[in-house]
Design an enzyme around this catalytic site. Structure first.
Site, PDB file in Angstrom:
ATOM      1  N   ARG A  12       0.852  -1.202   0.000  1.00 29.51           N
ATOM      2  CA  ARG A  12       0.000   0.000   0.000  1.00 29.51           C
ATOM      3  C   ARG A  12       0.879   1.240   0.000  1.00 29.51           C
ATOM      4  O   ARG A  12       2.054   1.184   0.354  1.00 29.51           O
ATOM      5  CB  ARG A  12      -0.882   0.035   1.260  1.00 29.51           C
ATOM      6  CG  ARG A  12      -2.001  -0.968   1.235  1.00 29.51           C
ATOM      7  CD  ARG A  12      -3.085  -0.615   2.247  1.00 29.51           C
ATOM      8  NE  ARG A  12      -2.678  -0.798   3.630  1.00 29.51           N
ATOM      9  CZ  ARG A  12      -2.714   0.181   4.546  1.00 29.51           C
ATOM     10  NH1 ARG A  12      -3.106   1.388   4.221  1.00 29.51           N
ATOM     11  NH2 ARG A  12      -2.338  -0.063   5.796  1.00 29.51           N
ATOM     12  N   ASN A  82      10.409   0.153   4.661  1.00 23.96           N
ATOM     13  CA  ASN A  82       9.403   1.193   4.429  1.00 23.96           C
ATOM     14  C   ASN A  82       8.239   1.145   5.419  1.00 23.96           C
ATOM     15  O   ASN A  82       7.645   2.177   5.699  1.00 23.96           O
ATOM     16  CB  ASN A  82       8.880   1.041   2.991  1.00 23.96           C
ATOM     17  CG  ASN A  82       7.590   1.800   2.764  1.00 23.96           C
ATOM     18  OD1 ASN A  82       7.602   3.015   2.598  1.00 23.96           O
ATOM     19  ND2 ASN A  82       6.455   1.097   2.790  1.00 23.96           N
ATOM     20  N   ALA A  83       7.923  -0.037   5.959  1.00 19.56           N
ATOM     21  CA  ALA A  83       6.721  -0.160   6.796  1.00 19.56           C
ATOM     22  C   ALA A  83       6.786   0.829   7.954  1.00 19.56           C
ATOM     23  O   ALA A  83       7.829   0.997   8.588  1.00 19.56           O
ATOM     24  CB  ALA A  83       6.609  -1.580   7.343  1.00 19.56           C
ATOM     25  N   GLY A  84       5.683   1.486   8.207  1.00 20.75           N
ATOM     26  CA  GLY A  84       5.659   2.441   9.307  1.00 20.75           C
ATOM     27  C   GLY A  84       4.239   2.782   9.693  1.00 20.75           C
ATOM     28  O   GLY A  84       3.311   2.620   8.896  1.00 20.75           O
ATOM     29  N   ILE A  85       4.083   3.232  10.938  1.00 26.75           N
ATOM     30  CA  ILE A  85       2.755   3.615  11.440  1.00 26.75           C
ATOM     31  C   ILE A  85       2.867   4.927  12.214  1.00 26.75           C
ATOM     32  O   ILE A  85       3.964   5.323  12.614  1.00 26.75           O
ATOM     33  CB  ILE A  85       2.160   2.535  12.384  1.00 26.75           C
ATOM     34  CG1 ILE A  85       3.111   2.280  13.565  1.00 26.75           C
ATOM     35  CG2 ILE A  85       1.844   1.258  11.628  1.00 26.75           C
ATOM     36  CD1 ILE A  85       2.473   1.473  14.695  1.00 26.75           C
ATOM     37  N   ASP A  88      -0.462   9.170  16.843  1.00 26.10           N
ATOM     38  CA  ASP A  88      -0.181  10.540  17.260  1.00 26.10           C
ATOM     39  C   ASP A  88      -0.872  10.917  18.569  1.00 26.10           C
ATOM     40  O   ASP A  88      -2.029  10.563  18.816  1.00 26.10           O
ATOM     41  CB  ASP A  88      -0.643  11.516  16.168  1.00 26.10           C
ATOM     42  CG  ASP A  88       0.180  11.396  14.891  1.00 26.10           C
ATOM     43  OD1 ASP A  88       1.157  10.621  14.883  1.00 26.10           O
ATOM     44  OD2 ASP A  88      -0.158  12.088  13.912  1.00 26.10           O
ATOM     45  N   GLY A 143       2.758  16.582  18.312  1.00 24.26           N
ATOM     46  CA  GLY A 143       1.931  15.378  18.426  1.00 24.26           C
ATOM     47  C   GLY A 143       2.610  14.108  17.970  1.00 24.26           C
ATOM     48  O   GLY A 143       1.974  13.057  17.883  1.00 24.26           O
ATOM     49  N   TYR A 147       6.861   9.154  16.866  1.00 21.43           N
ATOM     50  CA  TYR A 147       7.183   8.985  15.437  1.00 21.43           C
ATOM     51  C   TYR A 147       8.465   9.749  15.076  1.00 21.43           C
ATOM     52  O   TYR A 147       9.352   9.215  14.391  1.00 21.43           O
ATOM     53  CB  TYR A 147       5.993   9.511  14.626  1.00 21.43           C
ATOM     54  CG  TYR A 147       6.079   9.346  13.130  1.00 21.43           C
ATOM     55  CD1 TYR A 147       5.707   8.145  12.521  1.00 21.43           C
ATOM     56  CD2 TYR A 147       6.488  10.398  12.311  1.00 21.43           C
ATOM     57  CE1 TYR A 147       5.747   8.004  11.137  1.00 21.43           C
ATOM     58  CE2 TYR A 147       6.531  10.264  10.936  1.00 21.43           C
ATOM     59  CZ  TYR A 147       6.157   9.069  10.347  1.00 21.43           C
ATOM     60  OH  TYR A 147       6.199   8.938   8.989  1.00 21.43           O
ATOM     61  N   LYS A 151      11.874   8.035  13.698  1.00 22.21           N
ATOM     62  CA  LYS A 151      12.349   8.390  12.354  1.00 22.21           C
ATOM     63  C   LYS A 151      13.710   9.081  12.405  1.00 22.21           C
ATOM     64  O   LYS A 151      14.522   8.932  11.486  1.00 22.21           O
ATOM     65  CB  LYS A 151      11.312   9.271  11.646  1.00 22.21           C
ATOM     66  CG  LYS A 151       9.998   8.537  11.312  1.00 22.21           C
ATOM     67  CD  LYS A 151      10.241   7.381  10.351  1.00 22.21           C
ATOM     68  CE  LYS A 151       8.965   6.802   9.777  1.00 22.21           C
ATOM     69  NZ  LYS A 151       9.209   5.643   8.902  1.00 22.21           N
ATOM     70  N   ILE A 180       3.219  12.989   1.511  1.00 22.28           N
ATOM     71  CA  ILE A 180       2.959  12.212   0.301  1.00 22.28           C
ATOM     72  C   ILE A 180       1.490  11.757   0.340  1.00 22.28           C
ATOM     73  O   ILE A 180       0.999  11.357   1.411  1.00 22.28           O
ATOM     74  CB  ILE A 180       3.889  10.974   0.237  1.00 22.28           C
ATOM     75  CG1 ILE A 180       5.367  11.365   0.443  1.00 22.28           C
ATOM     76  CG2 ILE A 180       3.691  10.226  -1.076  1.00 22.28           C
ATOM     77  CD1 ILE A 180       5.964  12.300  -0.586  1.00 22.28           C
TER      78      ILE A 180
HETATM   79  P1  NDP Z   1       0.504   3.385   4.511  1.00 25.60           P
HETATM   80  O1  NDP Z   1      -0.214   3.462   5.821  1.00 25.60           O
HETATM   81  O2  NDP Z   1      -0.186   3.855   3.286  1.00 25.60           O
HETATM   82  O3  NDP Z   1       1.013   1.871   4.257  1.00 25.60           O
HETATM   83  C1  NDP Z   1       1.718   1.246   5.260  1.00 25.60           C
HETATM   84  C2  NDP Z   1       2.229  -0.102   4.790  1.00 25.60           C
HETATM   85  O4  NDP Z   1       3.050  -0.642   5.842  1.00 25.60           O
HETATM   86  C3  NDP Z   1       1.132  -1.118   4.543  1.00 25.60           C
HETATM   87  O5  NDP Z   1       1.529  -1.993   3.495  1.00 25.60           O
HETATM   88  C4  NDP Z   1       1.069  -1.877   5.867  1.00 25.60           C
HETATM   89  O6  NDP Z   1       0.582  -3.219   5.738  1.00 25.60           O
HETATM   90  C5  NDP Z   1       2.540  -1.896   6.238  1.00 25.60           C
HETATM   91  N1  NDP Z   1       2.768  -2.095   7.664  1.00 25.60           N
HETATM   92  C6  NDP Z   1       2.362  -1.312   8.692  1.00 25.60           C
HETATM   93  N2  NDP Z   1       2.752  -1.865   9.870  1.00 25.60           N
HETATM   94  C7  NDP Z   1       3.417  -3.007   9.556  1.00 25.60           C
HETATM   95  C8  NDP Z   1       4.014  -4.036  10.315  1.00 25.60           C
HETATM   96  N3  NDP Z   1       4.038  -4.009  11.652  1.00 25.60           N
HETATM   97  N4  NDP Z   1       4.579  -5.088   9.659  1.00 25.60           N
HETATM   98  C9  NDP Z   1       4.570  -5.157   8.301  1.00 25.60           C
HETATM   99  N5  NDP Z   1       4.013  -4.204   7.537  1.00 25.60           N
HETATM  100  C10 NDP Z   1       3.437  -3.154   8.146  1.00 25.60           C
HETATM  101  O7  NDP Z   1       1.868   4.182   4.761  1.00 25.60           O
HETATM  102  P2  NDP Z   1       2.647   5.206   3.803  1.00 25.60           P
HETATM  103  O8  NDP Z   1       2.823   4.605   2.464  1.00 25.60           O
HETATM  104  O9  NDP Z   1       2.053   6.531   3.932  1.00 25.60           O
HETATM  105  O10 NDP Z   1       4.076   5.268   4.553  1.00 25.60           O
HETATM  106  C11 NDP Z   1       5.135   4.406   4.207  1.00 25.60           C
HETATM  107  C12 NDP Z   1       6.376   4.860   4.960  1.00 25.60           C
HETATM  108  O11 NDP Z   1       6.684   6.198   4.595  1.00 25.60           O
HETATM  109  C13 NDP Z   1       6.217   4.837   6.472  1.00 25.60           C
HETATM  110  O12 NDP Z   1       7.426   4.434   7.084  1.00 25.60           O
HETATM  111  C14 NDP Z   1       5.939   6.294   6.792  1.00 25.60           C
HETATM  112  O13 NDP Z   1       6.316   6.608   8.108  1.00 25.60           O
HETATM  113  C15 NDP Z   1       6.804   6.983   5.757  1.00 25.60           C
HETATM  114  N6  NDP Z   1       6.396   8.335   5.450  1.00 25.60           N
HETATM  115  C16 NDP Z   1       5.169   8.593   4.905  1.00 25.60           C
HETATM  116  C17 NDP Z   1       4.821   9.889   4.595  1.00 25.60           C
HETATM  117  C18 NDP Z   1       3.526  10.232   3.976  1.00 25.60           C
HETATM  118  O14 NDP Z   1       3.281  11.423   3.776  1.00 25.60           O
HETATM  119  N7  NDP Z   1       2.667   9.294   3.627  1.00 25.60           N
HETATM  120  C19 NDP Z   1       5.716  11.019   4.860  1.00 25.60           C
HETATM  121  C20 NDP Z   1       6.992  10.624   5.412  1.00 25.60           C
HETATM  122  C21 NDP Z   1       7.295   9.331   5.687  1.00 25.60           C
HETATM  123  P3  NDP Z   1      -1.022  -3.509   5.767  1.00 25.60           P
HETATM  124  O15 NDP Z   1      -1.539  -3.046   4.436  1.00 25.60           O
HETATM  125  O16 NDP Z   1      -1.126  -4.973   5.962  1.00 25.60           O
HETATM  126  O17 NDP Z   1      -1.590  -2.703   6.910  1.00 25.60           O
END
Ligand code: NDP
Length: 241
Positions: A12, A82-85, A88, A143, A147, A151, A180
């Site tokens: 995703r 890349n995975a992140g949550i 907040d 908040g 995170y 990071k 993004i």
């Molecule tokens: P999304 O929430 O759109 O997607 C997150 C993805 O990470 C999903 O595929 C999810 O899997 C997976 N994921 C979450 N937790 C876990 C876990 N514990 N184990 C394995 N997979 C996991 O996130 P973004 O695309 O927005 O963000 C991607 C990265 O970019 C993150 O690290 C975020 O911090 C960073 N980032 C994003 C920004 C933004 O503006 N969007 C800005 C700066 C950094 P599933 O689909 O199964 O839930």
């Protein structure tokens, strides 16, 4: 022979764009995800990319998941952490659970994943490790003490691993995206985006996941062999570190 790339959270958002860009460039790609089976199945069906479920916060699950990927596609040449949550809350209201969840998923994952691929990369004398951090790890964010801390730690992790891998053909770099257009950002109220976020971005728009994916593609490439320990910002000029 094509190289193997593993993208955590690769089904995703930014990760999905990264997985697709790497596949289009000829890599054999494994996209990991946490538990959103429907999204992963649809992603795999529409792209033909192999998907693998495990929790990046769990060391043993990472070890086993990487074994499965290796068995199916071969040894991992490119790892995209890349995975992140986000969870907040202002610090004075933040629960220990919110702190720990973010640390486990966003920071422990770097150790859990990288530790389980690094020996193979050292043995093969090649590797590309790309960590997706955030603008908020560079500048802090209201908040987001949890995170921002996780990071920011990614930058130190990257530089240490870059030192250790440099003589062995392994590069390790960080990308710091700004805002993004993914579900993570769509969770921010539209009024906040319009009135508070967009005015801070000199290019006047949110970034696209594909724009981060192209940064990953470059850092993964042979052309980027002299770049290690670097922080590449992709934030529309919002923060110039
Ligand atoms: P999304 O929430 O759109 O997607 C997150 C993805 O990470 C999903 O595929 C999810 O899997 C997976 N994921 C979450 N937790 C876990 C876990 N514990 N184990 C394995 N997979 C996991 O996130 P973004 O695309 O927005 O963000 C991607 C990265 O970019 C993150 O690290 C975020 O911090 C960073 N980032 C994003 C920004 C933004 O503006 N969007 C800005 C700066 C950094 P599933 O689909 O199964 O839930």
């Amino acid at each position: 022979m094509s190289q193997v790339a593993l993208v955590t959270g690769g089904t995703r958002g930014i990760g999905a764009a990264v997985s697709k860009a790497l596949a289009a460039a000829g890599y054999k790609v494994a996209a990991n995800y946490a538990g959103n089976e429907a999204a992963a199945a649809e992603f795999s069906r529409s792209t033909g990319i192999s998907v693998f479920q495990w929790n990046v916060a769990d060391f043993d699950a990472c070890r086993d998941g990487i074994k499965n990927v290796t068995a199916e596609l071969g040894p991992i040449d490119v790892l995209v952490n890349n995975a992140g949550i986000t969870r907040d809350s202002t610090l004075h209201k933040m629960s220990l659970e919110q702190w720990r969840e973010v640390m486990a998923t966003n920071l422990d994952s770097l150790f859990n994943m990288t530790r389980n691929v690094i020996e193979g990369m050292r043995a093969r004398r090649f590797g590309r490790i790309i960590n997706i951090s955030s603008i908020n790890g560079q500048k802090g964010q209201f908040g987001q003490a949890n995170y921002a801390a996780a990071k920011a730690a990614a930058l130190g992790f990257t530089k240490a691993v870059a030192h250790e891998g440099a003589a062995l053909g392994i590069t390790c770099n960080t990308i710091c995206p700004g805002y993004i257009a993914t579900e993570m950002v769509r969770a921010v109220p539209i009024e906040t985006l319009r009135d508070k976020v967009l005015p801070q971005i000199p290019v006047g728009r949110l970034g696209e996941p594909e724009e981060v994916a192209r940064c990953v593609l470059f850092l993964a490439s042979a052309d980027a062999g002299f770049i290690t320990g670097a922080t590449l910002t992709a934030n529309g000029g919002q923060y110039m570190a």
